[in-house]
Design a protein around this motif. Structure first.
Motif, PDB file in Angstrom:
ATOM      1  N   LYS A   1      54.215 -39.372 -32.361  1.00 12.57           N
ATOM      2  CA  LYS A   1      52.955 -38.969 -32.982  1.00 12.57           C
ATOM      3  C   LYS A   1      52.724 -37.487 -32.719  1.00 12.57           C
ATOM      4  CE  LYS A   1      50.210 -40.114 -28.925  1.00 12.57           C
ATOM      5  NZ  LYS A   1      49.165 -40.940 -28.357  1.00 12.57           N
ATOM      6  N   ALA A   2      51.740 -36.930 -33.419  1.00 13.63           N
ATOM      7  CA  ALA A   2      51.327 -35.553 -33.208  1.00 13.63           C
ATOM      8  C   ALA A   2      49.852 -35.564 -32.826  1.00 13.63           C
ATOM      9  CB  ALA A   2      51.534 -34.733 -34.473  1.00 13.63           C
ATOM     10  N   GLU A   3      49.521 -34.835 -31.774  1.00 13.56           N
ATOM     11  CA  GLU A   3      48.124 -34.640 -31.409  1.00 13.56           C
ATOM     12  C   GLU A   3      47.730 -33.283 -31.973  1.00 13.56           C
ATOM     13  OE1 GLU A   3      47.807 -35.208 -27.188  1.00 13.56           O
ATOM     14  OE2 GLU A   3      48.067 -37.364 -27.387  1.00 13.56           O
ATOM     15  N   VAL A   4      46.702 -33.262 -32.825  1.00 11.62           N
ATOM     16  CA  VAL A   4      46.424 -32.094 -33.656  1.00 11.62           C
ATOM     17  C   VAL A   4      44.971 -31.643 -33.547  1.00 11.62           C
ATOM     18  CG1 VAL A   4      46.503 -31.206 -36.034  1.00 11.62           C
ATOM     19  CG2 VAL A   4      48.121 -32.977 -35.323  1.00 11.62           C
ATOM     20  N   ALA A   5      44.792 -30.331 -33.506  1.00 11.97           N
ATOM     21  CA  ALA A   5      43.481 -29.699 -33.659  1.00 11.97           C
ATOM     22  C   ALA A   5      43.689 -28.489 -34.553  1.00 11.97           C
ATOM     23  CB  ALA A   5      42.913 -29.274 -32.317  1.00 11.97           C
ATOM     24  N   ASN A   6      42.682 -28.145 -35.330  1.00  7.76           N
ATOM     25  CA  ASN A   6      42.795 -26.978 -36.187  1.00  7.76           C
ATOM     26  C   ASN A   6      42.406 -25.727 -35.408  1.00  7.76           C
ATOM     27  OD1 ASN A   6      41.377 -24.975 -38.266  1.00  7.76           O
ATOM     28  ND2 ASN A   6      42.990 -26.134 -39.302  1.00  7.76           N
ATOM     29  N   PHE A   7      43.091 -24.614 -35.665  1.00  9.08           N
ATOM     30  CA  PHE A   7      42.828 -23.367 -34.955  1.00  9.08           C
ATOM     31  C   PHE A   7      41.374 -22.936 -35.099  1.00  9.08           C
ATOM     32  CE2 PHE A   7      42.367 -18.774 -34.893  1.00  9.08           C
ATOM     33  CZ  PHE A   7      42.786 -18.504 -33.597  1.00  9.08           C
ATOM     34  N   ASP A   8      40.810 -23.041 -36.300  1.00  7.89           N
ATOM     35  CA  ASP A   8      39.427 -22.605 -36.511  1.00  7.89           C
ATOM     36  C   ASP A   8      38.459 -23.432 -35.667  1.00  7.89           C
ATOM     37  OD1 ASP A   8      40.169 -20.571 -38.267  1.00  7.89           O
ATOM     38  OD2 ASP A   8      40.019 -21.898 -40.015  1.00  7.89           O
ATOM     39  N   ASP A   9      38.714 -24.739 -35.533  1.00 12.43           N
ATOM     40  CA  ASP A   9      37.881 -25.580 -34.674  1.00 12.43           C
ATOM     41  C   ASP A   9      38.011 -25.149 -33.217  1.00 12.43           C
ATOM     42  OD1 ASP A   9      36.996 -27.086 -36.841  1.00 12.43           O
ATOM     43  OD2 ASP A   9      38.586 -28.591 -36.598  1.00 12.43           O
ATOM     44  N   PHE A  10      39.243 -24.902 -32.785  1.00 12.00           N
ATOM     45  CA  PHE A  10      39.463 -24.456 -31.406  1.00 12.00           C
ATOM     46  C   PHE A  10      38.736 -23.143 -31.151  1.00 12.00           C
ATOM     47  CE2 PHE A  10      41.889 -21.880 -28.349  1.00 12.00           C
ATOM     48  CZ  PHE A  10      41.766 -22.690 -27.228  1.00 12.00           C
ATOM     49  N   LYS A  11      38.872 -22.207 -32.067  1.00  9.58           N
ATOM     50  CA  LYS A  11      38.248 -20.880 -31.921  1.00  9.58           C
ATOM     51  C   LYS A  11      36.723 -21.010 -31.803  1.00  9.58           C
ATOM     52  CE  LYS A  11      38.035 -16.414 -34.261  1.00  9.58           C
ATOM     53  NZ  LYS A  11      38.440 -15.677 -35.458  1.00  9.58           N
ATOM     54  N   ALA A  12      36.140 -21.891 -32.592  1.00  9.62           N
ATOM     55  CA  ALA A  12      34.690 -22.065 -32.592  1.00  9.62           C
ATOM     56  C   ALA A  12      34.175 -22.809 -31.361  1.00  9.62           C
ATOM     57  CB  ALA A  12      34.257 -22.804 -33.856  1.00  9.62           C
ATOM     58  N   LEU A  13      35.006 -23.664 -30.766  1.00 14.43           N
ATOM     59  CA  LEU A  13      34.518 -24.576 -29.730  1.00 14.43           C
ATOM     60  C   LEU A  13      34.996 -24.307 -28.304  1.00 14.43           C
ATOM     61  CD1 LEU A  13      35.005 -27.848 -31.796  1.00 14.43           C
ATOM     62  CD2 LEU A  13      32.816 -26.793 -31.226  1.00 14.43           C
ATOM     63  N   HIS A  14      36.044 -23.546 -28.104  1.00 13.23           N
ATOM     64  CA  HIS A  14      36.674 -23.499 -26.779  1.00 13.23           C
ATOM     65  C   HIS A  14      35.858 -22.795 -25.703  1.00 13.23           C
ATOM     66  CE1 HIS A  14      38.158 -19.301 -26.457  1.00 13.23           C
ATOM     67  NE2 HIS A  14      38.180 -19.348 -27.785  1.00 13.23           N
ATOM     68  N   GLU A  15      34.881 -21.969 -26.080  1.00 16.14           N
ATOM     69  CA  GLU A  15      33.985 -21.304 -25.130  1.00 16.14           C
ATOM     70  C   GLU A  15      34.730 -20.559 -24.037  1.00 16.14           C
ATOM     71  OE1 GLU A  15      31.223 -24.271 -23.727  1.00 16.14           O
ATOM     72  OE2 GLU A  15      30.337 -24.527 -25.712  1.00 16.14           O
ATOM     73  N   GLY A  16      35.816 -19.908 -24.399  1.00 14.48           N
ATOM     74  CA  GLY A  16      36.567 -19.100 -23.440  1.00 14.48           C
ATOM     75  C   GLY A  16      37.529 -19.868 -22.562  1.00 14.48           C
ATOM     76  N   GLN A  17      37.546 -21.173 -22.677  1.00 13.53           N
ATOM     77  CA  GLN A  17      38.456 -21.987 -21.868  1.00 13.53           C
ATOM     78  C   GLN A  17      39.812 -22.059 -22.556  1.00 13.53           C
ATOM     79  OE1 GLN A  17      36.842 -25.864 -21.039  1.00 13.53           O
ATOM     80  NE2 GLN A  17      34.792 -25.066 -20.723  1.00 13.53           N
ATOM     81  N   ASN A  18      40.856 -22.118 -21.756  1.00 17.99           N
ATOM     82  CA  ASN A  18      42.200 -22.265 -22.333  1.00 17.99           C
ATOM     83  C   ASN A  18      42.616 -23.732 -22.315  1.00 17.99           C
ATOM     84  OD1 ASN A  18      42.574 -22.503 -19.605  1.00 17.99           O
ATOM     85  ND2 ASN A  18      44.404 -21.225 -19.524  1.00 17.99           N
ATOM     86  N   SER A  19      41.711 -24.594 -22.771  1.00 14.47           N
ATOM     87  CA  SER A  19      42.009 -26.020 -22.858  1.00 14.47           C
ATOM     88  C   SER A  19      41.377 -26.603 -24.120  1.00 14.47           C
ATOM     89  CB  SER A  19      41.484 -26.763 -21.623  1.00 14.47           C
ATOM     90  OG  SER A  19      40.096 -26.983 -21.727  1.00 14.47           O
TER      91      SER A  19
END
Length: 101
Positions: free
Chosen positions: A46-64
């Motif tokens: 399987k592939a575990e997937v997140a979109n870059f734009d979602d990550f950019k908007a939500l990560h709050e400076g965390q690298n996770s």
């Protein structure tokens, strides 16, 4: 250039490296995994997937991916998933070596 050639990118990320991989538009997840290593395609689970734009908007400076997961934007996809531009992916695979005779 890339659009005319029907190319897109997906990303893999680890503690030491973030890498962009180029694939053709319409590539399925197992074939995208095979761009990294042929064993990944052969043993694709399987592939575990997140979109870059979602990550950019939500990560709050965390690298996770914790905030992305909390927002429900992290998903599992199977063998029929068509890769999208900007996907951040962790491929799950299982490869076994052939028994020696």
């Amino acid at each position: 250039g890339r659009t005319a050639l029907c190319l897109q990118s997906f990303y893999t990320a680890g503690p030491k490296e973030v890498r962009a991989w180029t694939i053709m538009k319409g590539t399925l997840a197992p074939q995208a995994a095979g761009v990294i290593h042929t064993d990944f395609e052969r043993g694709f689970i399987k592939a575990e997937v997140a979109n870059f734009d979602d990550f950019k908007a939500l990560h709050e400076g965390q690298n996770s991916m914790a905030k992305v997961k909390e927002a429900g934007k992290y998903r599992q996809e199977g063998k029929t998933y068509v890769m999208a531009e900007g996907d951040i992916v962790v491929f799950m695979h299982n490869t076994t070596t052939a028994k020696k005779k």
